[in-house]
Design a protein around this motif. Sequence first.
Motif, PDB file in Angstrom:
ATOM      1  N   ILE A  13      49.619  50.983  -1.163  1.00  0.00           N
ATOM      2  CA  ILE A  13      49.451  52.432  -1.333  1.00  0.00           C
ATOM      3  C   ILE A  13      48.785  52.991  -0.072  1.00  0.00           C
ATOM      4  O   ILE A  13      47.917  52.333   0.529  1.00  0.00           O
ATOM      5  CB  ILE A  13      48.618  52.746  -2.593  1.00  0.00           C
ATOM      6  N   PRO A  14      49.135  54.196   0.398  1.00  0.00           N
ATOM      7  CA  PRO A  14      48.499  54.760   1.608  1.00  0.00           C
ATOM      8  C   PRO A  14      47.001  55.010   1.397  1.00  0.00           C
ATOM      9  O   PRO A  14      46.531  55.305   0.285  1.00  0.00           O
ATOM     10  CB  PRO A  14      49.271  56.061   1.833  1.00  0.00           C
ATOM     11  N   LEU A  15      46.203  54.932   2.513  1.00  0.00           N
ATOM     12  CA  LEU A  15      44.746  55.112   2.442  1.00  0.00           C
ATOM     13  C   LEU A  15      44.393  56.548   2.074  1.00  0.00           C
ATOM     14  O   LEU A  15      43.422  56.807   1.319  1.00  0.00           O
ATOM     15  CB  LEU A  15      44.114  54.731   3.783  1.00  0.00           C
ATOM     16  N   ALA A  16      45.141  57.513   2.579  1.00  0.00           N
ATOM     17  CA  ALA A  16      44.840  58.920   2.273  1.00  0.00           C
ATOM     18  C   ALA A  16      44.970  59.191   0.783  1.00  0.00           C
ATOM     19  O   ALA A  16      44.156  59.937   0.207  1.00  0.00           O
ATOM     20  CB  ALA A  16      45.790  59.811   3.057  1.00  0.00           C
ATOM     21  N   ARG A  17      45.947  58.568   0.166  1.00  0.00           N
ATOM     22  CA  ARG A  17      46.102  58.766  -1.272  1.00  0.00           C
ATOM     23  C   ARG A  17      44.937  58.145  -2.036  1.00  0.00           C
ATOM     24  O   ARG A  17      44.489  58.684  -3.059  1.00  0.00           O
ATOM     25  CB  ARG A  17      47.428  58.186  -1.726  1.00  0.00           C
ATOM     26  N   THR A  22      40.080  59.136  -5.228  1.00  0.00           N
ATOM     27  CA  THR A  22      38.645  58.905  -5.465  1.00  0.00           C
ATOM     28  C   THR A  22      37.886  60.226  -5.624  1.00  0.00           C
ATOM     29  O   THR A  22      37.038  60.377  -6.522  1.00  0.00           O
ATOM     30  CB  THR A  22      38.076  58.098  -4.290  1.00  0.00           C
ATOM     31  N   CYS A  23      38.195  61.188  -4.770  1.00  0.00           N
ATOM     32  CA  CYS A  23      37.519  62.491  -4.846  1.00  0.00           C
ATOM     33  C   CYS A  23      37.862  63.206  -6.145  1.00  0.00           C
ATOM     34  O   CYS A  23      36.981  63.804  -6.818  1.00  0.00           O
ATOM     35  CB  CYS A  23      37.890  63.352  -3.643  1.00  0.00           C
ATOM     36  N   GLN A  24      39.140  63.159  -6.518  1.00  0.00           N
ATOM     37  CA  GLN A  24      39.535  63.807  -7.759  1.00  0.00           C
ATOM     38  C   GLN A  24      38.876  63.140  -8.963  1.00  0.00           C
ATOM     39  O   GLN A  24      38.454  63.833  -9.913  1.00  0.00           O
ATOM     40  CB  GLN A  24      41.051  63.753  -7.904  1.00  0.00           C
ATOM     41  N   ARG A  55      28.014  55.072 -10.944  1.00  0.00           N
ATOM     42  CA  ARG A  55      29.467  54.789 -10.917  1.00  0.00           C
ATOM     43  C   ARG A  55      30.127  55.396  -9.695  1.00  0.00           C
ATOM     44  O   ARG A  55      30.955  54.761  -9.026  1.00  0.00           O
ATOM     45  CB  ARG A  55      30.105  55.339 -12.198  1.00  0.00           C
ATOM     46  N   VAL A  56      29.717  56.652  -9.357  1.00  0.00           N
ATOM     47  CA  VAL A  56      30.306  57.292  -8.180  1.00  0.00           C
ATOM     48  C   VAL A  56      29.860  56.599  -6.905  1.00  0.00           C
ATOM     49  O   VAL A  56      30.643  56.415  -5.956  1.00  0.00           O
ATOM     50  CB  VAL A  56      29.931  58.789  -8.160  1.00  0.00           C
ATOM     51  N   ARG A  57      28.589  56.184  -6.879  1.00  0.00           N
ATOM     52  CA  ARG A  57      28.079  55.478  -5.701  1.00  0.00           C
ATOM     53  C   ARG A  57      28.843  54.163  -5.483  1.00  0.00           C
ATOM     54  O   ARG A  57      29.218  53.818  -4.361  1.00  0.00           O
ATOM     55  CB  ARG A  57      26.582  55.228  -5.886  1.00  0.00           C
ATOM     56  N   TYR A  58      29.126  53.398  -6.543  1.00  0.00           N
ATOM     57  CA  TYR A  58      29.844  52.118  -6.432  1.00  0.00           C
ATOM     58  C   TYR A  58      31.258  52.347  -5.920  1.00  0.00           C
ATOM     59  O   TYR A  58      31.770  51.617  -5.056  1.00  0.00           O
ATOM     60  CB  TYR A  58      29.849  51.431  -7.790  1.00  0.00           C
ATOM     61  N   THR A  59      31.897  53.421  -6.403  1.00  0.00           N
ATOM     62  CA  THR A  59      33.260  53.719  -5.969  1.00  0.00           C
ATOM     63  C   THR A  59      33.299  54.132  -4.505  1.00  0.00           C
ATOM     64  O   THR A  59      34.178  53.709  -3.737  1.00  0.00           O
ATOM     65  CB  THR A  59      33.861  54.820  -6.849  1.00  0.00           C
ATOM     66  N   LEU A  60      32.325  54.966  -4.082  1.00  0.00           N
ATOM     67  CA  LEU A  60      32.306  55.429  -2.694  1.00  0.00           C
ATOM     68  C   LEU A  60      31.978  54.291  -1.733  1.00  0.00           C
ATOM     69  O   LEU A  60      32.483  54.256  -0.601  1.00  0.00           O
ATOM     70  CB  LEU A  60      31.291  56.561  -2.536  1.00  0.00           C
ATOM     71  N   ILE A  61      31.109  53.353  -2.175  1.00  0.00           N
ATOM     72  CA  ILE A  61      30.815  52.182  -1.315  1.00  0.00           C
ATOM     73  C   ILE A  61      32.082  51.364  -1.096  1.00  0.00           C
ATOM     74  O   ILE A  61      32.378  50.911   0.022  1.00  0.00           O
ATOM     75  CB  ILE A  61      29.681  51.350  -1.939  1.00  0.00           C
ATOM     76  N   ARG A  62      32.855  51.164  -2.132  1.00  0.00           N
ATOM     77  CA  ARG A  62      34.113  50.413  -2.004  1.00  0.00           C
ATOM     78  C   ARG A  62      35.092  51.168  -1.091  1.00  0.00           C
ATOM     79  O   ARG A  62      35.796  50.561  -0.287  1.00  0.00           O
ATOM     80  CB  ARG A  62      34.744  50.189  -3.378  1.00  0.00           C
ATOM     81  N   LEU A  63      35.094  52.516  -1.218  1.00  0.00           N
ATOM     82  CA  LEU A  63      35.978  53.310  -0.360  1.00  0.00           C
ATOM     83  C   LEU A  63      35.531  53.234   1.100  1.00  0.00           C
ATOM     84  O   LEU A  63      36.379  53.160   2.010  1.00  0.00           O
ATOM     85  CB  LEU A  63      35.978  54.761  -0.840  1.00  0.00           C
ATOM     86  N   LYS A  68      36.426  51.241   6.661  1.00  0.00           N
ATOM     87  CA  LYS A  68      36.005  50.432   7.811  1.00  0.00           C
ATOM     88  C   LYS A  68      37.014  49.326   8.093  1.00  0.00           C
ATOM     89  O   LYS A  68      37.295  48.992   9.253  1.00  0.00           O
ATOM     90  CB  LYS A  68      34.623  49.837   7.547  1.00  0.00           C
ATOM     91  N   TRP A  69      37.564  48.727   7.047  1.00  0.00           N
ATOM     92  CA  TRP A  69      38.574  47.650   7.266  1.00  0.00           C
ATOM     93  C   TRP A  69      39.855  48.228   7.851  1.00  0.00           C
ATOM     94  O   TRP A  69      40.500  47.604   8.680  1.00  0.00           O
ATOM     95  CB  TRP A  69      38.874  46.971   5.930  1.00  0.00           C
TER      96      TRP A  69
END
Length: 465
Positions: A13-17, A22-24, A55-63, A68-69
Motif C-alpha cells: 500500500i502507498p505510504l501517503a495512504r 492514520t490521521c483520519q 493509543r494515538v501515541r502508539y500509532t504515531l510512533i509506528r508511523l 524513517k524506514w
Amino acid sequence: MMMLQPPVRQDMIPLARVIEFTCQKAYTDLNLLSELLHSKNDMERKIELVKYLSRVRYTLIRLLALVKWASGAGRVDQCDQIIAYLEEQSGLMFGTANWLMELAKGALTSARLPPFATIMAVDVFTQHTYTRLPACVKRLAGIPPAPIKPWEQRECLEQLDCLILYRLTITEIPTAMRQIKVYNGRAVLTVPHEFSVSLTLMSDSLSNPWRILNIKCLLRDLHTGRGKPLVHPLQMQWLHQRCQDRIISKDFDPRPPLVHLYDMLHSFCTFLQLDLLYEQACRLIRLRFGDLLAVEKYTAGSSLQLVYWRDLRRPATAGYRVRGHGLRLHTDPLDARRPICVTHFPDLPDSDATSIGRCIRSDELSLERLLDRTIQCRCRDLLYRAYKLLALLVAEPPARSAESLTLSLLQPAATHERLSIGVNAYRGLYSVRLPASGAGHVRTWPSWRTVSTKISRPFAGSPWL
C-alpha cells in the motif's frame, strides 16, 4: 536503459495512504470521545483521555518508524526491480525453450532441405533443355510402377530363406516338429500324421514374431466324406487366427512361440483323432461287430477305451461283469506332446504292441485296421499257447500255420483224419474241426483248458464233440 518498475503486490500500500488513514483514524476517535465524555464523571473522563492518547501515541510512533524506514527504501526498490527483470528473462527463456522443443518435434520432423538439382542444372547448361521430371508425376498420372524383375525376386527370397534358417537355429523347436523344409521365403514344419504349418518373417528383427501363412490338417478318413478334409475351412480360419494371436502376444504365455504353436495344434489334432476313432467305433458296432464290441469309456480329447471278444454267455449283473479283451487309446500322462498311445489289456508282447502302434500313426486313421491287427496278434498268441501245450501232450508236434494248428490223430493219418484248431476272430474262442465228422461240424470252447481236456481223453467215437 529504463529500469522496470517492481510489480505492485496485493499486500503492498502507498505510504501517503497510510498517513491519511492514520490521521483520519485519530480524528474520528477524538470526535467520538468528545461526544461520549459528557455522560461520564471526572475520573472516567480522565481514564478515557489517557487511553485515547496512549493509543494515538502508539500509532504515531509506528508511523514515524515507517516514515524513517521509507527514507532509505530506494535500495529495496532497486532490488525489486532486479528481481522483476530476472523473472522476466527467465520467463522468456522458458518460453523460447518450449517453443524450440515444439518446433523440433513437430514442424522440423518432416522439414528437410531439398537436394540441389545438380543433374538438372547440368542438363540445362549443356543441352539447353529440361528432360527430367519428378518421379511423383508417374503416380499422379496413374502409371503403374515397374514390376519386380525375376532375378530381384529370387535374390529377395534367397535372403529371406537365410533369415528364416538363422531364426530357426536360435529358436526352440519341439522334437516332433523337426521335419522342416525352407523354400520360397517360407518354412514348412510338418508333424507326420497330424498337421503341417507354413511360417515366414516380415523383417530381420529378432523381436518380430512369426507369421502363419497356412495350416493343414493331415488327418483323413476314407469312410467319412470320402477322404475329404475333416475340418471345415471356417474352423481352420478360426484356428489360424487363434494361433497367430497367441504367438504374437508374449505376455500371454512364457513358452517359446513354436513350442506354444505345437502344443495348440497337437492338442487340436489329438482331440480330432479321438473323436474320429469314437465315431468309427460306433459305426463298427452298428454295422459289423454288434454286441461283441463295446465302448467302455470315452473322454473327449483324453481317452477312448474299447472292449472286444466279450463273453456274452451270461448276462451282466451286479456281481458279474462282462469279461473281454480291450484296448485303450489315450494321451501320454507323462508327456502330453507325444502321439496317441495304445494300451492293451491283457498285455501283448512288445513286438506285437509296437506293430499295432504303427497303425494309429498314419495319415488315414482307421480303427477297423487297428482292431484287425490287434485281433490277429491275439489269435496268433492263443495259437502259440495251444501249440506249446499240444507239444507236451502228443508225441508229434502239430503243424503250425498263420491261422490254425493241424494235429494228426492217427499214425499215419489221412487228410480228413487231421484235427484243425483255430481261433474265432469275432469271439476269441477256440474253434476245433475234424473233416471226417462233417464239413460243417465245428465246436468252439472259451479256453484252451477245455480243448486240452477234450483231446486228452481216449479216442472213442468223436471225443471233440
